[in-house]
Design an enzyme around this catalytic site. Structure first.
Site, short mmCIF file in Angstrom:
data_model
loop_
_atom_site.label_atom_id
_atom_site.label_comp_id
_atom_site.label_asym_id
_atom_site.label_seq_id
_atom_site.Cartn_x
_atom_site.Cartn_y
_atom_site.Cartn_z
CE LYS A 40 -0.15 -0.35 5.01
NZ LYS A 40 -0.98 -1.08 6.03
NE ARG A 136 -6.76 0.02 11.04
CZ ARG A 136 -5.58 -0.21 10.52
NH1 ARG A 136 -4.70 0.86 10.53
NH2 ARG A 136 -5.05 -1.24 9.93
CE1 TYR A 267 12.34 31.89 5.32
CE2 TYR A 267 12.66 29.42 5.09
CZ TYR A 267 12.46 30.74 4.72
OH TYR A 267 12.00 30.98 3.37
CG MET A 315 9.56 23.77 0.47
SD MET A 315 8.22 24.69 -0.71
CE MET A 315 7.38 25.70 0.69
#
Ligand SMILES: *Cc1c(COP(=O)(O)O)cnc(C)c1O
Length: 381
Positions: A40, A136, A267, A315
């Site tokens: 998956k 679930r 940053y 990023m």
């Protein structure tokens, strides 16, 4: 694929290690249980097509996916073996799954009705999930006499075939005894089924369970993370075999600079050079799936030496302190996950530093990182 890797950053996939991990699962459970290789989420981000191509010669019984589209993709690669969709199918995906001849995992009567209605050609297979505590999906183990009779009636009257029954452990990687409680509930439910156990494939074990408790292997095991090099039970409090690493994440050093004392990086300027430092900018960032959490905590390997990531991850870029690696040059390859020389940063170490699990690291690696097969290229610095 060209022999020359010119990209800025990539994921290197070691298919021989994948095969070895598969063989290790086979060795742990013995010859009898079937293996349903879980592929998956694009084989946990490593590429379902190449994973299936690699595993096919080892003859797994079948493959496990989460969605109808993932199953269709496997059929498009040419997979003829059983493909079980473990996620409950939304009504809108039922027809797609049926047309591709997938096996559904059924958790309630409504979805079984829909599955039976989609069987316009031949008979469609399904496995029943029993909820023993995962919560679930699945029929409740406490109500087995009721739902199992209803399931059997539909299987007898309609064009669907009840071929399997499964449950899922919620803490197979942990140190508690919950798996034995879930196993007991599962056994109790199995004992109440109106069909012979011999006519059903019974399965429960993921990677951790298959390796720790071969006595729960039943008719089939469903390994995922172990195949892809994630440790299945790091904190189990008992020795569990470690997988061979399958994925390496590498990025080019694109700039090298000398930073005078007082220079800041990233940053928020969260790292300040106390003395002269040498910084290397890596062409990889959280936009590639490198967890932002690794800023000022994670590391990379450059020329076989472990160096710290300094400042926050951007990023598209990250910065390492390469003061101790004077020979480093732009164009060199840094390793964020994997080995280089004698140094190694494991997938599980990175997951821990990022306060998550190996599964999320692997599936979080973005398509911007090409997947390349180990041995398919030669590095030319
Ligand atoms: C993903 C999944 C597995 C595989 O689990 P791992 O911990 O990756 O081995 C097994 N069974 C089901 C139902 C799953 O969804």
């Amino acid at each position: 694929m060209s022999n020359d890797l010119q990209t800025r950053a990539w994921v290197e996939v070691d298919l021989e290690a994948l095969r070895e991990n598969y063989r290790a699962v086979r060795g742990a459970v013995g010859d009898r249980p079937a293996i349903i290789a879980m592929v998956k989420a694009d084989a946990y981000g490593l590429g379902a097509d190449r994973v299936v191509r690699t595993l096919e010669p080892l003859e797994p019984w079948g493959y496990g996916v989460a969605t109808a589209d993932e199953g269709v993709a496997l059929r498009d690669f040419g997979v003829r073996r059983p493909i079980v969709v473990f996620g409950p199918l939304p009504p809108t995906s039922v027809e797609t799954a049926a047309r591709a001849g997938l096996s559904a995992t059924i958790s309630n009567m409504d979805s079984l009705e829909r599955w039976a209605s989609a069987a316009t050609g031949g008979r469609l297979d399904f496995h029943v999930e029993i909820d023993t505590g995962m919560g679930r999906a699945g029929f409740d183990w406490r109500d087995t006499p009721e739902w199992s009779r209803a399931v059997q009636e539909i299987a007898a009257a309609r064009r669907v075939r009840w071929t399997g029954v499964m449950t899922h452990f919620h803490s197979a990687d942990g140190a508690d005894a919950s798996a034995s409680v879930q196993w007991e509930r599962f056994q109790e439910a199995l004992g109440q089924l109106p069909v012979s156990r011999a006519d059903l494939m019974v399965h429960a074990a993921n990677s951790a369970a298959a390796l720790r408790w071969p006595q729960y292997a039943a008719d089939a095991v469903r390994p995922g993370i172990f195949l892809y090099g994630g440790h299945p039970a790091n904190h189990a409090g008992e020795p569990v075999p470690a997988p061979r690493p399958v994925a390496a994440v590498r990025a080019r050093l694109v700039l090298v600079r000398d930073a005078p004392p007082g220079s800041t990086v990233g940053y928020g300027a969260t790292h300040v050079a106390k003395e002269w430092e040498r910084w290397g900018t890596l062409a990889i960032g959280y936009g590639d799936g490198l967890p932002r959490r690794l800023g000022n905590r994670g590391s990379a390997i450059v020329h076989g030496r472990i160096v710290p990531l300094v400042g926050r991850i951007s990023m598209d870029m990250a910065v390492v302190d390469i003061t101790g690696v004077p020979e480093a040059r732009a164009g060199d390859v840094a390793t964020l996950i994997g080995s280089d020389g004698d140094a190694c940063i494991t997938l599980d170490e990175v997951a821990e530093q990022a306060e998550t699990i190996s599964y999320e690291i692997l599936t979080g690696l973005r398509p911007r990182l090409p997947r390349v097969e180990k041995g398919a290229w030669t590095e030319r610095n």
